[in-house]
Design a protein around this motif. Structure first.
Motif, short mmCIF file in Angstrom:
data_model
loop_
_atom_site.label_atom_id
_atom_site.label_comp_id
_atom_site.label_asym_id
_atom_site.label_seq_id
_atom_site.Cartn_x
_atom_site.Cartn_y
_atom_site.Cartn_z
N ALA A 1 7.86 17.54 -42.18
CA ALA A 1 7.14 16.37 -41.65
C ALA A 1 6.19 16.96 -40.58
O ALA A 1 5.29 16.58 -40.11
N LEU A 2 5.97 18.12 -40.93
CA LEU A 2 4.68 18.79 -39.69
C LEU A 2 4.09 19.25 -40.21
O LEU A 2 2.84 19.26 -40.29
N MET A 3 4.19 19.43 -41.81
CA MET A 3 3.16 19.71 -42.62
C MET A 3 2.10 18.14 -42.91
O MET A 3 0.64 17.78 -43.19
N ASP B 1 -5.62 16.15 -40.43
CA ASP B 1 -6.77 16.71 -40.82
C ASP B 1 -8.10 16.06 -42.06
O ASP B 1 -8.29 16.25 -42.73
N GLY B 2 -7.46 14.84 -41.73
CA GLY B 2 -7.67 13.84 -42.39
C GLY B 2 -7.36 13.17 -43.64
O GLY B 2 -8.50 12.48 -44.46
N ARG B 3 -6.95 13.78 -43.87
CA ARG B 3 -6.39 14.20 -45.90
C ARG B 3 -4.89 12.77 -45.93
O ARG B 3 -4.06 12.30 -44.12
N ASP B 4 -4.42 12.12 -46.63
CA ASP B 4 -3.24 11.44 -47.34
C ASP B 4 -2.11 11.97 -47.85
O ASP B 4 -1.27 10.99 -48.49
N LEU C 1 -8.05 22.93 -40.93
CA LEU C 1 -7.94 22.54 -39.15
C LEU C 1 -6.84 23.50 -39.21
O LEU C 1 -7.34 24.20 -38.12
N TRP C 2 -6.31 23.33 -39.77
CA TRP C 2 -5.06 24.56 -38.90
C TRP C 2 -4.89 26.02 -39.96
O TRP C 2 -3.95 26.50 -39.04
N LEU C 3 -5.59 26.51 -40.75
CA LEU C 3 -5.89 27.25 -41.60
C LEU C 3 -6.78 28.02 -40.11
O LEU C 3 -8.18 28.27 -40.09
N GLY C 4 -6.45 29.74 -39.93
CA GLY C 4 -7.02 30.46 -39.31
C GLY C 4 -8.24 31.27 -39.94
O GLY C 4 -8.47 30.87 -41.41
N ALA D 1 2.61 8.18 -37.91
CA ALA D 1 1.64 7.26 -38.26
C ALA D 1 2.06 8.85 -39.80
O ALA D 1 1.39 8.03 -40.48
N ALA D 2 2.24 9.66 -39.00
CA ALA D 2 1.54 10.42 -39.91
C ALA D 2 3.03 10.63 -41.07
O ALA D 2 2.82 10.50 -42.82
#
Length: 215
Positions: A91-93, A100-103, A202-205, A49-50
């Motif tokens: 692909a990971l990004m 994170d809800g982005r396109d 979401l993925w950054l500390g 999907a991503a």
């Protein structure tokens, strides 16, 4: 997920719902409801999907290419990054942006590469430092320069020849205008909201968010 895209195998027998007969977890691990556990199918469906929904802009691709050049030419010993591994990193990004809800992938998603492109642990801080310095300096403006250079060349040709359609030039002007408007909007949002594109990621500390916001 980072293990998977770094080239390691995903073993559903070890990590999936069937990892223990009683639905619990191994000693010292957090108890998780078996119904809430992610399966290999969940990962595969999310990835599919991503890849379909999330765009990767040209300036992010260029940043990746520049990072690979740095790792292979400036780091001692050189860190080789294969095309296959680079495709997996993209692909990971895309998956990270999707979750994170982005396109669209942003240049700040590249900060995740610190965790997957190193060959030795001491390479990770070098990757992080390089990314932070280039994000602070560039912030996608290379794309603006490329568009301006191309637009100027086409405008010059159009002055002396009818071979360069004005519609093409007008289309590029509109593309440049949209890009500049988006950048201006991002700058305004960052100044007013404390850099939400990074701090709300979401993925950054917390430390990573603070570092890029202060760069």
């Amino acid at each position: 997920m980072l293990d998977y895209y770094a080239g390691n195998s995903y073993d559903e027998e070890s990590y999936g719902p069937s990892s223990s007969n009683d639905g619990g977890s191994r000693t010292g691990e957090m108890q998780i409801d078996p119904a809430a556990r992610l399966t290999l199918d969940d990962f595969q469906q999310t990835r599919t999907a991503a890849l379909q929904a999330v765009r990767v802009p040209q300036h992010v691709i260029q940043l990746l290419a520049d990072l690979r050049g740095y790792l292979q030419e400036k780091v001692e010993p050189p860190v080789y990054v294969s095309d296959r591994r680079l495709v997996k990193a993209v692909a990971l990004m895309q998956v990270a942006a999707f979750c994170d809800g982005r396109d669209m992938v942003t240049e700040y998603d590249c900060l995740l590469l610190e965790h997957i492109l190193w060959q030795r642990p001491e390479h990770a801080p070098k990757i992080a430092d390089w990314l932070l310095s280039h994000l602070a300096v560039d912030d996608g403006m290379k794309q603006v320069r490329y568009l301006l250079q191309g637009l100027f060349a086409r405008a010059c040709r159009a002055l002396g020849s009818a071979a360069e359609p004005l519609e093409t030039i007008l289309g590029e002007v509109q593309q440049l205008r949209r890009l500049l408007a988006a950048k201006l909007g991002q700058i305004s949002t960052n100044l007013e909201g404390g850099f939400p594109v990074v701090r709300d990621n979401l993925w950054l500390g917390h430390d990573e968010g603070q570092a890029i916001a202060a760069a």
